[in-house]
Design a protein around this motif. Structure first.
Motif, PDB file in Angstrom:
ATOM      1  N   ARG A 164       7.703   6.886   0.613  1.00 48.69           N
ATOM      2  CA  ARG A 164       8.981   6.197   0.806  1.00 48.69           C
ATOM      3  C   ARG A 164       9.250   5.846   2.274  1.00 48.69           C
ATOM      4  N   ASP A 165       9.159   6.837   3.158  1.00 47.93           N
ATOM      5  CA  ASP A 165       9.471   6.595   4.566  1.00 47.93           C
ATOM      6  C   ASP A 165       8.520   5.575   5.181  1.00 47.93           C
ATOM      7  N   ALA A 166       7.230   5.710   4.850  1.00 45.40           N
ATOM      8  CA  ALA A 166       6.240   4.770   5.389  1.00 45.40           C
ATOM      9  C   ALA A 166       6.481   3.371   4.831  1.00 45.40           C
ATOM     10  N   MET A 167       6.893   3.289   3.561  1.00 41.42           N
ATOM     11  CA  MET A 167       7.170   1.986   2.972  1.00 41.42           C
ATOM     12  C   MET A 167       8.367   1.324   3.667  1.00 41.42           C
ATOM     13  N   ILE A 168       9.408   2.104   3.938  1.00 44.69           N
ATOM     14  CA  ILE A 168      10.568   1.558   4.636  1.00 44.69           C
ATOM     15  C   ILE A 168      10.163   1.044   6.016  1.00 44.69           C
ATOM     16  N   TYR A 169       9.311   1.799   6.692  1.00 43.18           N
ATOM     17  CA  TYR A 169       8.839   1.398   8.023  1.00 43.18           C
ATOM     18  C   TYR A 169       8.076   0.077   7.954  1.00 43.18           C
ATOM     19  N   GLU A 170       7.140  -0.007   7.011  1.00 39.04           N
ATOM     20  CA  GLU A 170       6.333  -1.222   6.890  1.00 39.04           C
ATOM     21  C   GLU A 170       7.163  -2.398   6.383  1.00 39.04           C
ATOM     22  N   ALA A 171       8.094  -2.131   5.461  1.00 37.69           N
ATOM     23  CA  ALA A 171       8.956  -3.199   4.949  1.00 37.69           C
ATOM     24  C   ALA A 171       9.850  -3.745   6.054  1.00 37.69           C
ATOM     25  N   ILE A 182       0.840  -1.210   0.000  1.00 37.21           N
ATOM     26  CA  ILE A 182       0.000   0.000   0.000  1.00 37.21           C
ATOM     27  C   ILE A 182       0.870   1.254   0.000  1.00 37.21           C
ATOM     28  N   GLU A 183       1.876   1.281   0.851  1.00 35.84           N
ATOM     29  CA  GLU A 183       2.748   2.462   0.940  1.00 35.84           C
ATOM     30  C   GLU A 183       3.614   2.604  -0.307  1.00 35.84           C
ATOM     31  N   ALA A 184       4.002   1.483  -0.901  1.00 32.15           N
ATOM     32  CA  ALA A 184       4.807   1.533  -2.128  1.00 32.15           C
ATOM     33  C   ALA A 184       3.996   2.131  -3.270  1.00 32.15           C
ATOM     34  N   VAL A 185       2.765   1.676  -3.413  1.00 31.48           N
ATOM     35  CA  VAL A 185       1.894   2.183  -4.475  1.00 31.48           C
ATOM     36  C   VAL A 185       1.604   3.664  -4.279  1.00 31.48           C
ATOM     37  N   ALA A 186       1.499   4.076  -3.007  1.00 32.68           N
ATOM     38  CA  ALA A 186       1.223   5.480  -2.701  1.00 32.68           C
ATOM     39  C   ALA A 186       2.472   6.350  -2.786  1.00 32.68           C
TER      40      ALA A 186
END
Length: 206
Positions: A169-176, A162-166
């Protein structure tokens, strides 16, 4: 436990001035190169006998066991010689920072402190699984079983996507990061490891 290593006399002593062999010290968990020291026969045999790295000091011309002053010692996991039998690779578990400056490695900024942290995290998770300390989130995951752990991996994967599609970047790193942590727990719960993944990826690449 006896450490598997070749006898000192099997090293290529003709190429070692003064009988000193360079010893590259590597963190067995993170694979970071920690330092370089030198061993003579006495230091080498003392290291193997005690399971702690002992060097020969070229400055003081005597043996010194790493950590004898600081308490930050190096627990030996394995010792191997290179193809010319004139350099040692000593894999260790460091107990405290290796460098006298307080850094994990003597190579400072050349090796980021975070390098190899995923492998270190794997070792922490393995320790939690073995000891199952109360109050540990990781212990709770193991108690809930593989199905629940797998469910968490799925949830974190969705959040990462979800964060990647949006394009966050920072949120994607956190979730990843959450995804990787839970995946490591799942690997441990199913008897697998990063090394197994590496072997499979290497097989595909070859």
């Amino acid at each position: 436990m006896k450490i598997q290593a070749i006898p000192f006399t099997d090293l290529n002593l003709e190429k070692l001035p003064g009988g000193l062999v360079p010893a590259i010290i590597q963190d067995d968990r993170t694979l970071q190169v920690l330092m370089l020291g030198y061993m003579n026969r006495e230091a080498y045999e003392k290291s193997l006998a005690e399971g702690r790295v002992t060097f020969y000091s070229r400055t003081r011309q005597c043996l010194w066991t790493k950590g004898e002053t600081s308490g930050h010692w190096l627990e030996i996991v394995s010792v191997a010689a290179d193809c010319d039998a004139d350099t040692l690779l000593v894999r260790v578990i460091p107990h405290g920072p290796t460098c006298h400056t307080g850094s994990k490695t003597c190579f400072g900024a050349a090796i980021p402190e975070s390098e190899g942290f995923i492998r270190y995290l794997q070792s922490v998770i393995q320790g939690r699984h073995a000891e199952m300390p109360e109050g540990s989130y990781t212990s709770k995951l193991f108690t809930r079983g593989v199905n629940k752990i797998a469910q968490k991996v799925g949830e974190e994967a969705v959040e990462t996507v979800i964060e990647a599609v949006a394009r966050n970047r920072d949120a994607m790193i956190y979730e990843a990061s959450d995804l990787i942590y839970h995946l490591l727990v799942l690997l441990e719960a199913t008897g697998c490891s990063i090394a197994d993944l590496e072997r499979e990826l290497a097989r595909r690449h070859s």
